[in-house]
Enzyme design. Structure first.
Site, mmCIF file in Angstrom:
data_model
loop_
_atom_site.group_PDB
_atom_site.id
_atom_site.type_symbol
_atom_site.label_atom_id
_atom_site.label_comp_id
_atom_site.label_asym_id
_atom_site.label_seq_id
_atom_site.Cartn_x
_atom_site.Cartn_y
_atom_site.Cartn_z
ATOM 1 N N LYS A 244 1.994 -0.512 12.302
ATOM 2 C CA LYS A 244 2.489 -1.623 13.125
ATOM 3 C C LYS A 244 1.566 -1.898 14.323
ATOM 4 O O LYS A 244 0.698 -1.069 14.658
ATOM 5 C CB LYS A 244 3.917 -1.293 13.582
ATOM 6 C CG LYS A 244 4.914 -1.161 12.420
ATOM 7 C CD LYS A 244 6.355 -0.984 12.929
ATOM 8 C CE LYS A 244 7.325 -0.810 11.767
ATOM 9 N NZ LYS A 244 8.735 -0.741 12.237
ATOM 10 N N TYR B 95 11.639 -8.901 7.218
ATOM 11 C CA TYR B 95 12.795 -8.218 7.816
ATOM 12 C C TYR B 95 14.091 -9.014 7.651
ATOM 13 O O TYR B 95 15.039 -8.795 8.396
ATOM 14 C CB TYR B 95 12.517 -7.911 9.289
ATOM 15 C CG TYR B 95 11.637 -6.690 9.484
ATOM 16 C CD1 TYR B 95 12.049 -5.426 9.042
ATOM 17 C CD2 TYR B 95 10.403 -6.788 10.108
ATOM 18 C CE1 TYR B 95 11.251 -4.304 9.210
ATOM 19 C CE2 TYR B 95 9.593 -5.660 10.280
ATOM 20 C CZ TYR B 95 10.033 -4.422 9.831
ATOM 21 O OH TYR B 95 9.248 -3.306 10.002
ATOM 22 N N PHE C 174 18.514 -6.999 17.222
ATOM 23 C CA PHE C 174 17.105 -6.754 17.528
ATOM 24 C C PHE C 174 16.139 -7.583 16.675
ATOM 25 O O PHE C 174 14.922 -7.490 16.834
ATOM 26 C CB PHE C 174 16.770 -5.259 17.387
ATOM 27 C CG PHE C 174 17.054 -4.665 16.024
ATOM 28 C CD1 PHE C 174 16.168 -4.851 14.961
ATOM 29 C CD2 PHE C 174 18.192 -3.894 15.813
ATOM 30 C CE1 PHE C 174 16.412 -4.300 13.716
ATOM 31 C CE2 PHE C 174 18.453 -3.335 14.556
ATOM 32 C CZ PHE C 174 17.552 -3.538 13.510
ATOM 33 N N ARG D 82 8.424 8.445 3.732
ATOM 34 C CA ARG D 82 9.479 8.404 4.761
ATOM 35 C C ARG D 82 9.502 9.731 5.524
ATOM 36 O O ARG D 82 9.783 9.751 6.722
ATOM 37 C CB ARG D 82 10.845 8.117 4.125
ATOM 38 C CG ARG D 82 10.948 6.785 3.385
ATOM 39 C CD ARG D 82 11.219 5.605 4.241
ATOM 40 N NE ARG D 82 12.497 5.633 4.898
ATOM 41 C CZ ARG D 82 13.012 4.587 5.551
ATOM 42 N NH1 ARG D 82 12.345 3.425 5.608
ATOM 43 N NH2 ARG D 82 14.165 4.674 6.155
ATOM 44 N N ARG E 289 5.977 8.910 13.511
ATOM 45 C CA ARG E 289 6.747 8.218 14.549
ATOM 46 C C ARG E 289 6.894 9.082 15.802
ATOM 47 O O ARG E 289 6.870 8.564 16.924
ATOM 48 C CB ARG E 289 8.084 7.770 13.993
ATOM 49 C CG ARG E 289 7.893 6.534 13.093
ATOM 50 C CD ARG E 289 9.091 6.231 12.263
ATOM 51 N NE ARG E 289 9.068 4.880 11.698
ATOM 52 C CZ ARG E 289 9.930 4.442 10.804
ATOM 53 N NH1 ARG E 289 10.893 5.240 10.356
ATOM 54 N NH2 ARG E 289 9.855 3.208 10.351
ATOM 55 N N ASN F 61 7.812 1.651 16.592
ATOM 56 C CA ASN F 61 7.829 3.000 16.011
ATOM 57 C C ASN F 61 6.661 3.263 15.045
ATOM 58 O O ASN F 61 6.783 4.046 14.117
ATOM 59 C CB ASN F 61 9.191 3.271 15.368
ATOM 60 C CG ASN F 61 9.501 2.311 14.228
ATOM 61 O OD1 ASN F 61 8.704 1.426 13.933
ATOM 62 N ND2 ASN F 61 10.638 2.490 13.592
ATOM 63 N N HIS G 150 5.843 1.423 9.124
ATOM 64 C CA HIS G 150 6.930 1.099 8.187
ATOM 65 C C HIS G 150 6.651 1.748 6.839
ATOM 66 O O HIS G 150 5.498 1.775 6.397
ATOM 67 C CB HIS G 150 6.996 -0.426 7.980
ATOM 68 C CG HIS G 150 7.782 -0.832 6.770
ATOM 69 N ND1 HIS G 150 9.146 -1.009 6.794
ATOM 70 C CD2 HIS G 150 7.401 -1.039 5.476
ATOM 71 C CE1 HIS G 150 9.565 -1.319 5.562
ATOM 72 N NE2 HIS G 150 8.533 -1.353 4.749
ATOM 73 N N GLU H 188 7.943 -5.425 -1.591
ATOM 74 C CA GLU H 188 7.047 -5.437 -0.433
ATOM 75 C C GLU H 188 5.584 -5.407 -0.881
ATOM 76 O O GLU H 188 4.734 -6.075 -0.291
ATOM 77 C CB GLU H 188 7.377 -4.267 0.483
ATOM 78 C CG GLU H 188 8.738 -4.456 1.163
ATOM 79 C CD GLU H 188 9.227 -3.253 1.949
ATOM 80 O OE1 GLU H 188 10.318 -3.360 2.545
ATOM 81 O OE2 GLU H 188 8.545 -2.204 1.964
HETATM 82 P P1 ADP Z 1 13.234 1.946 9.039
HETATM 83 O O1 ADP Z 1 11.969 1.224 9.466
HETATM 84 O O2 ADP Z 1 13.201 3.399 9.415
HETATM 85 O O3 ADP Z 1 13.582 1.724 7.591
HETATM 86 P P2 ADP Z 1 15.344 0.052 9.707
HETATM 87 O O4 ADP Z 1 15.151 -0.532 8.353
HETATM 88 O O5 ADP Z 1 16.726 0.426 10.129
HETATM 89 O O6 ADP Z 1 14.422 1.348 9.925
HETATM 90 O O7 ADP Z 1 14.800 -0.972 10.800
HETATM 91 C C1 ADP Z 1 13.629 -1.712 10.559
HETATM 92 C C2 ADP Z 1 12.820 -1.726 11.839
HETATM 93 O O8 ADP Z 1 13.565 -2.416 12.844
HETATM 94 C C3 ADP Z 1 12.556 -0.349 12.461
HETATM 95 O O9 ADP Z 1 11.455 0.317 11.873
HETATM 96 C C4 ADP Z 1 12.307 -0.703 13.905
HETATM 97 O O10 ADP Z 1 10.991 -1.240 14.124
HETATM 98 C C5 ADP Z 1 13.325 -1.819 14.123
HETATM 99 N N1 ADP Z 1 14.607 -1.305 14.627
HETATM 100 C C6 ADP Z 1 15.534 -0.569 13.958
HETATM 101 N N2 ADP Z 1 16.596 -0.291 14.724
HETATM 102 C C7 ADP Z 1 16.353 -0.869 15.936
HETATM 103 C C8 ADP Z 1 17.076 -0.956 17.174
HETATM 104 N N3 ADP Z 1 18.258 -0.374 17.321
HETATM 105 N N4 ADP Z 1 16.500 -1.624 18.199
HETATM 106 C C9 ADP Z 1 15.286 -2.230 18.068
HETATM 107 N N5 ADP Z 1 14.566 -2.211 16.924
HETATM 108 C C10 ADP Z 1 15.078 -1.527 15.871
HETATM 109 MG MG MG Z 2 14.187 0.014 6.621
#
Ligand code: ADP
Ligand code: MG
Length: 138
Positions: free
Chosen positions: A10, A50, A58, A86, A103, A113, A116, A127
């Site tokens: 990212k 997304y 968010f 992961r 992360r 973070n 992805h 994807e």
């Molecule tokens: P992951 O990337 O671990 O699969 P998610 O699919 O839940 O996590 O979320 C997608 C992305 O959205 C996260 O990697 C992060 O960049 C962002 N994100 C997730 N939860 C939050 C939150 N509570 N506040 C802000 N950004 C978030």
């Molecule tokens: Mg996810």
């Protein structure tokens, strides 16, 4: 079973000159990089990527962040690549991610973070074809 997954390093990690360091973690985790490039996501690409989160509070900030600078998109291959990547990444929130994960070491906060990774076989396929259409990969 050899499997493929999709990765985005990212904008926060790319801005820290972290592409090489994250790729080193990927390779140390037993995953092979089979395609990759630097790109910058358009707003439409970030929103589509997304879309599953579009009702979340968010979502808009996340799309701002994901379009804020260059990213490194790649396809990774290996035994149980989806789960393994992961694990290499660690928990979504860097504050909760295990020591030694991408992360934990490169992320800033729950949004920024560092990277992805696809969360399952269907999303991995979607994807990969979203960013590498027509590549002989899926
Ligand atoms: P992951 O990337 O671990 O699969 P998610 O699919 O839940 O996590 O979320 C997608 C992305 O959205 C996260 O990697 C992060 O960049 C962002 N994100 C997730 N939860 C939050 C939150 N509570 N506040 C802000 N950004 C978030
Ligand atoms: Mg996810």
């Amino acid at each position: 079973m050899a499997e493929r997954t999709f990765s985005i390093i990212k904008p926060d990690a790319v801005a820290k000159h972290g592409i090489g360091a994250v790729l080193a973690r990927i390779e140390a985790g037993g995953l092979k990089v089979v395609a990759g490039r630097v790109t910058q996501l358009s707003r439409a690409q970030a929103e589509a990527f997304y879309a599953v989160h579009k009702e979340r509070p968010f979502y808009s900030d996340l799309c701002d962040f994901m379009t804020s600078g260059p990213v490194f998109v790649s396809v990774l291959e290996g035994e149980n690549a989806i789960k393994r990547y992961r694990e290499v990444l660690g928990a979504t929130n860097p504050a909760e991610a295990a020591a030694g994960t991408v992360r934990a070491d490169f992320g800033t906060d729950v949004e920024k973070n560092a990277a992805h990774g696809s969360d399952g076989p269907d999303t991995a396929r979607e994807e990969i074809s979203f960013f590498f259409p027509g590549a002989d990969l899926t």
